[in-house]
Design an enzyme around this catalytic site. Sequence first.
Site, short mmCIF file in Angstrom:
data_model
loop_
_atom_site.label_atom_id
_atom_site.label_comp_id
_atom_site.label_asym_id
_atom_site.label_seq_id
_atom_site.Cartn_x
_atom_site.Cartn_y
_atom_site.Cartn_z
N PRO A 196 0.83 -1.21 0.00
CA PRO A 196 0.00 0.00 0.00
C PRO A 196 0.87 1.26 0.00
O PRO A 196 1.98 1.26 0.52
CB PRO A 196 -0.79 -0.11 1.32
CG PRO A 196 -0.72 -1.56 1.70
CD PRO A 196 0.61 -2.03 1.20
N ASP A 197 0.34 2.33 -0.59
CA ASP A 197 1.03 3.60 -0.44
C ASP A 197 0.67 4.16 0.94
O ASP A 197 0.09 3.48 1.77
CB ASP A 197 0.67 4.57 -1.57
CG ASP A 197 -0.81 4.94 -1.61
OD1 ASP A 197 -1.52 4.72 -0.61
OD2 ASP A 197 -1.25 5.45 -2.65
N PHE A 198 1.04 5.40 1.17
CA PHE A 198 0.80 5.97 2.50
C PHE A 198 -0.48 6.75 2.60
O PHE A 198 -1.16 6.73 3.63
CB PHE A 198 1.99 6.85 2.91
CG PHE A 198 3.21 6.06 3.28
CD1 PHE A 198 3.44 5.69 4.60
CD2 PHE A 198 4.12 5.66 2.32
CE1 PHE A 198 4.54 4.94 4.95
CE2 PHE A 198 5.23 4.91 2.66
CZ PHE A 198 5.45 4.55 3.97
N ARG A 199 -0.86 7.44 1.54
CA ARG A 199 -1.90 8.45 1.67
C ARG A 199 -3.28 8.05 1.16
O ARG A 199 -4.26 8.72 1.46
CB ARG A 199 -1.47 9.73 0.93
CG ARG A 199 -0.25 10.40 1.55
CD ARG A 199 0.10 11.70 0.83
NE ARG A 199 1.26 12.34 1.42
CZ ARG A 199 1.24 13.13 2.47
NH1 ARG A 199 0.10 13.38 3.07
NH2 ARG A 199 2.35 13.68 2.93
N ASP A 232 11.38 -0.05 0.50
CA ASP A 232 11.03 -1.47 0.43
C ASP A 232 12.14 -2.33 -0.15
O ASP A 232 12.08 -3.56 -0.09
CB ASP A 232 9.73 -1.67 -0.35
CG ASP A 232 9.74 -0.97 -1.71
OD1 ASP A 232 10.75 -1.06 -2.44
OD2 ASP A 232 8.73 -0.32 -2.04
N CYS A 254 21.98 1.62 16.54
CA CYS A 254 21.49 1.83 17.90
C CYS A 254 21.25 3.32 18.12
O CYS A 254 22.10 4.15 17.80
CB CYS A 254 22.49 1.29 18.92
SG CYS A 254 22.03 1.63 20.64
N ASN A 277 11.37 5.19 -1.89
CA ASN A 277 10.88 3.95 -1.29
C ASN A 277 11.93 3.31 -0.39
O ASN A 277 13.13 3.39 -0.66
CB ASN A 277 10.45 2.97 -2.37
CG ASN A 277 9.34 3.53 -3.23
OD1 ASN A 277 8.57 4.38 -2.78
ND2 ASN A 277 9.26 3.08 -4.47
N HIS A 337 15.30 8.16 1.25
CA HIS A 337 14.70 8.07 2.59
C HIS A 337 15.19 6.85 3.33
O HIS A 337 14.52 6.35 4.24
CB HIS A 337 13.18 8.09 2.48
CG HIS A 337 12.66 9.37 1.91
ND1 HIS A 337 11.47 9.48 1.23
CD2 HIS A 337 13.19 10.63 1.92
CE1 HIS A 337 11.28 10.73 0.85
NE2 HIS A 337 12.31 11.44 1.25
#
Length: 270
Positions: free
Chosen positions: A13-16, A89, A114, A87, A106
Amino acid sequence: MVGAGISTPSGIPDFRSPGTGFYSSFQHADVPYPEAIFELSFFLHNPKPFCTWAKEMYPGNYRPNIIHYFLRLLHDKGLLLRLYTQNIDGLERGSGIPGSKLVEAHGSFASATCTVCRGTSPVEDFWAAVMGDRVPCCAVCTGLVKPDVVFFGEALPQRFLLHVVDFPTADLLLILGTSLQVEPFASLSEAVRSSVPRVFMNKEAAGPLSWRPRSRDVLQLGDLVDSVGRLVELLGWSEELTDLIQRETGKSLHRCHSRPFVQSGPQAEM
């Protein structure tokens, strides 16, 4: 330049998108608002919602689709200067595009750090914890471990600075499956020379290409798989692309939608 839209055909799925995007699935979760799962302060306070989301993104849950393999074909033909992706992914890497050709603007799940001692943590340990419904902790200091995904407010990876060299030398810019809403990624669409064609493929018009178009822009709106397939046909590469996909997957080219063969970081379409 690519965003979450190139991975939705793989079942991610996308985010929006209302009702189907990742943010919609967190509207009733233990978060003040959906975007909070990608805010560092909230993650440090309560990492469980992010870990729940990360579990869904476990490597191997999803596979590259025809769009990823089209980009791989551009690389194989020596035409890909660089692929800038929002992306996280990892499907660009999964299609066989080497890391040297990628700028994962991103971040990605390929490594983890950590949050306390800042030491590198084995990504295998991160996934073992997440898949076991445990909070990932540092083996050295027991601090909270975070994958090297860029959260809101964090600096982008150093490789992002390659755009200073790449975009002024490009002779074509492909923009696929992104709403061009998140900065500074979105502004890259303006970084090529004014004489350079920009080909924008997306479900709908967005960003600078919609409100400040250039004379050589090409907008192809609608289903992204169909648009890329049509471009491949026009280029006369259909057979080559089919052969590439069959070699990489051992499956014949067909269209399906649930974690399929034919079908962007949290900030990809935030």
